[in-house]
Design a protein around this motif. Structure first.
Motif: not given
Length: 635
Positions: A548-553
């Motif tokens: 949710x914090x790293x791989x979400x545009x």
């Protein structure tokens, strides 16, 4: 325990721990004042070991500024290594200052430097070892005020429950204002003291802000709950760089940088879209050549250091770099000093600059193209041609440097495999230039880091690259660099993902930080101490998904957890620059063309008080006199 009791305990402990010189104090140029002769006492903390913290320039600056005031005192404290921590806990010995062995609990303020997010659990461990409750809500006015500053504090939310006051921006003047306010309100309770502090520019008091979330976990609103807390906390800056530190403490043990740094310029005008420091340290302020030379004279006399580092985000962009290096050679060339400019831009490294550095000891020469294709350089706004890089490498090797270090970044979501393959090709071409002059003694060392979309940058909307994809790219590079003359170093993608979680985290992540620490996480920046299992267990227990914090545009209109932190660069400017990156459009150096990033209107009053030559920005009207020094606020 009293300082005498701590000293006696240390006599028994230190012979049994690694590097006892980390804990003794007593070095050349440490400052020791009579405890009862001052009105306010600050423990200056760097939450890592002595070997790391003693090389941090920001920490040194604040230690120097506080101790220059007759009625103030600053002493040092670092995190103990595992063996020393075990001895302290077994013996019931509280964490203490190096100068006088006073328990940290006895100080009026604990001021922590947090330059990177991997120090978060160390900060909690330091509070615990000092005998302080780790949560701000559990500390009343009988405890030291816990203040934190540094680059990791531009998104303070993952540490919000643990810190009383975050200094957003530059602390040289703000820290003194906080001290003045705390002295004036010493008779009041902690909550009331903090309400007064919240009105100081650059001070963020987390307890005075409520955060609401949408059902999907994104931030819905960040709202002040007291009138003293501004809706957005504008960063503090010093309009003129304070006098440089010259009486550096000379360590007893080897530190990560055995050199004396002088900050010649603060800020950057280049606009690299991935660069957090370049965005948050605007505007550019430069130190006069005469001041740098005078500082070098004093450093040599007072410390004996044989290496001087001329520090900035881009040292070759310093307007007077040629004049400075010429005068350094003329004045100090006979001493055999090693003069280093740790951050150089390829397009501004001139042959004259290399000649000016030519009489100094030749070690490696570092350049950071960041990307190896024109397409990726346009995306990240760091455009330089291959020919410029090769010409610069040619001139470096020609002047008898034998090793060039090149830094690249991989993992941007728009990156293709061809962009990674180009890194190999470009490194080989640079090596070929070196072999023209030094045969097999020429070398190229390549460092590869993983893209982390940082807050307050145009890339804050981007996701990180998928871990499997990044690992495949590193595997390819490591195979291709197994050739004589080429060496590859890279950041572990898992550690980069961990940093991405913390740097982009919201306030809910604070529960994860504390859980991970209680599970044993600490020294997270150390490869052999990083407890990835503890962190992901803590996230699962809090019901949070790391991706949710790293791989979400992020959509353009999403409210970020750091939305209430104002670095004076507008969201409009960052949005525009982000959209330009998708079109591979670039911006030139903003010294040549102003793109209205927001700095000038937001800091216009401060700008009017400052001499025009101090800032590398267009002038404004009614320029006042240059500030002479930093003064303690009258209370």
């Amino acid at each position: 325990m009293t300082p005498v009791e701590i000293d006696q305990a240390l006599e028994r402990i230190l012979p049994r721990v690694t590097k006892p010189g980390r804990y003794t104090g007593g070095e050349l140029n440490q400052v020791v004042k009579e405890w009862d002769s001052v009105g306010y006492r600050v423990a200056m903390a760097f939450p890592d070991i002595y070997d790391i913290g003693m090389s941090n320039l920001g920490w040194m600056i604040h230690y120097d500024i506080i101790n220059k005031h007759r009625n103030l005192l600053a002493e040092r404290v670092f995190c103990p290594w595992d063996d020393m921590e075990a001895a302290l806990r077994a013996g019931g010995i509280p964490l203490f200052s190096l100068e006088t062995k006073r328990p940290i609990r006895d100080f009026d303020m604990l001021a922590m430097t947090l330059p990177y997010e991997q120090l978060f659990t160390n900060a909690l461990n330091l509070l615990d070892l000092a005998g302080l409750p780790v949560r701000s809500a559990d500390r009343d006015a009988s405890f030291p005020l816990v203040v934190a500053g540094g680059h990791a504090c531009y998104n303070p939310e993952p540490m919000a429950p643990f810190i009383d006051v975050f200094v957003i921006g530059e602390g040289e003047e703000v820290l003194l204002e906080i001290i003045g306010t705390m002295r004036a309100t010493a008779h009041l309770d902690r909550h009331t003291q903090l309400r007064h502090v919240a009105g100081i520019t650059g001070c963020y008091v987390p307890r005075f802000y409520d955060v609401a979330y949408h059902p999907d976990g994104t931030v819905a609103a960040i709202t002040p709950n007291v009138p003293e807390a501004p809706p957005r906390v504008l960063k503090a800056i010093v309009p003129v760089l304070p006098p440089p530190v010259t009486n550096f403490i000379v360590p007893f043990v080897e530190t990560v940088h055995n050199r004396a740094p002088i900050e010649i310029m603060r800020g950057c005008t280049r606009g690299c879209r991935f660069c957090h420091a370049g965005m948050v340290t605007r505007p550019v302020r430069q130190r006069p050549v005469a001041e740098v030379l005078a500082a070098m004279e004093a450093i040599i006399a007072q410390t004996g250091y044989e290496e001087i580092a001329l520090m900035s985000l881009s040292s070759s962009d310093y307007t007077h770099v040629l004049e400075l290096t010429e005068q350094v050679g003329a004045r100090f060339g006979h001493l055999g000093l090693n003069l280093s400019l740790p951050s150089l831009r390829i397009e501004t490294v001139s042959t004259q600059l290399m000649d000016n550095l030519g009489d100094h000891r030749r070690t490696g020469f570092t350049l950071a193209p960041e990307a190896a294709t024109e397409r990726m350089r346009n995306i990240i706004n760091k455009y330089v041609t291959d020919e410029q890089l090769l010409e610069t490498a040619r001139e470096i090797y020609r002047r008898d440097w034998r090793t060039i270090k090149l830094y690249f970044m991989i993992g941007h979501p728009q990156e293709e495999m061809a962009d990674v393959e180009a890194i190999v090709d470009l490194a080989r071409r640079v090596l070929a230039e070196g072999r023209r002059f030094h045969n097999n003694k020429a070398a190229v060392n390549v460092g590869v880091s993983t893209f982390i979309p940082k807050p307050h940058t145009p890339f804050q909307w981007e996701p990180m690259g998928q871990l499997d994809d990044v690992r495949a790219k590193i595997s390819y590079l490591s195979r291709e660099f197994k050739r004589p003359g080429l060496k590859l170093r890279w950041n572990d993608p898992d550690e980069s993902a961990f940093e991405g979680i913390l740097t982009r985290g919201d306030r809910r992540l604070a529960e994860v930080v504390e859980r991970a620490w209680r599970k044993g996480a600490k020294f997270d920046a150390w490869y052999d101490h990083f407890r990835q299992d503890a962190w992901y267990e803590a996230m699962a227990e809090e019901g949070l998904d790391p991706t949710f914090y790293t791989h979400r545009k992020r959509p353009i209109d999403e409210l970020f957890p750091w939305e209430h932190i104002d670095v004076a660069v507008t969201r409009r400017f960052l949005t525009q620059d982000y959209l330009m990156s998708g079109r591979q459009e670039t911006r030139v150096d903003c010294r040549h063309h102003c793109f209205a990033c927001g700095i000038l209107p937001k800091l216009k009053e401060l700008r009017r008080e400052t001499a025009p030559e101090a800032w590398e920005c267009p002038p404004v009207t009614r320029v006042g006199e240059r500030k002479k020094s930093i003064e303690l606020p009258v209370i």
